[in-house]
Motif scaffolding. Structure first.
Motif, PDB file in Angstrom:
ATOM      1  N   LYS A  47      46.722  34.339  26.544  1.00 13.53           N
ATOM      2  CA  LYS A  47      46.162  33.567  27.208  1.00 13.53           C
ATOM      3  C   LYS A  47      45.953  34.080  28.269  1.00 13.53           C
ATOM      4  O   LYS A  47      46.474  34.267  29.403  1.00 13.53           O
ATOM      5  N   GLY A  48      44.530  34.241  29.034  1.00 13.63           N
ATOM      6  CA  GLY A  48      44.434  34.150  30.406  1.00 13.63           C
ATOM      7  C   GLY A  48      44.336  35.379  30.565  1.00 13.63           C
ATOM      8  O   GLY A  48      43.954  36.644  30.101  1.00 13.63           O
ATOM      9  N   THR A  49      43.415  35.999  32.160  1.00 10.73           N
ATOM     10  CA  THR A  49      42.820  37.073  32.542  1.00 10.73           C
ATOM     11  C   THR A  49      43.841  37.709  33.279  1.00 10.73           C
ATOM     12  O   THR A  49      45.334  37.504  33.776  1.00 10.73           O
ATOM     13  N   PRO A  50      43.725  39.081  32.410  1.00 10.43           N
ATOM     14  CA  PRO A  50      45.339  39.675  32.597  1.00 10.43           C
ATOM     15  C   PRO A  50      45.204  40.909  34.134  1.00 10.43           C
ATOM     16  O   PRO A  50      44.027  40.596  34.805  1.00 10.43           O
ATOM     17  N   ARG A  51      46.475  40.933  34.938  1.00 11.53           N
ATOM     18  CA  ARG A  51      46.482  41.278  36.085  1.00 11.53           C
ATOM     19  C   ARG A  51      47.407  43.011  36.352  1.00 11.53           C
ATOM     20  O   ARG A  51      48.348  42.845  35.435  1.00 11.53           O
ATOM     21  N   GLN A  52      46.914  43.554  36.961  1.00 15.57           N
ATOM     22  CA  GLN A  52      47.941  45.017  36.794  1.00 15.57           C
ATOM     23  C   GLN A  52      48.771  44.718  37.171  1.00 15.57           C
ATOM     24  O   GLN A  52      50.406  44.947  36.639  1.00 15.57           O
TER      25      GLN A  52
END
Length: 103
Positions: A49-54
């Motif tokens: 859940k949530g916004t992925p980051r690299q």
């Protein structure tokens, strides 16, 4: 009684690789001074859940006070100047938990 450890939890999207390289070259001074130890340092794993980051990073310190002191140190403040150019960054400092665990 032991003091709970402190942790940095960071999530980064690298938009300027050169700035990220400069940041990483500078941050090692602060981490060495305050005993920071990488527990997680890698690409995004399974996104539940949530916004992925690299990149996802967890750094452990002997105490919450050490973790906070590192963030405000002259060494890390110099690194932060480069971090401003890297891309979106989420960084929080949290204290460890020494209480009971689920059975």
């Amino acid at each position: 009684m032991t003091t709970a450890k402190g942790y940095w939890v960071a999530r980064v999207d690298v938009e300027d690789a050169a700035a990220y390289d400069r940041y990483r070259a500078l941050n090692v001074k602060a981490f060495a001074r305050y005993g920071g130890r990488f527990l997680v340092r890698g690409p995004a794993g399974a996104i539940i859940k949530g916004t992925p980051r690299q990149h996802n990073v967890v750094i452990e310190f002997a105490s919450y006070a050490d973790a906070v002191a590192c963030a405000h140190s002259p060494e890390y403040l110099a690194a932060m100047e480069e971090l401003k150019h890297v891309g979106p960054v989420d960084l929080v400092i949290v204290g460890g938990y020494d209480g009971p665990q689920p059975a």
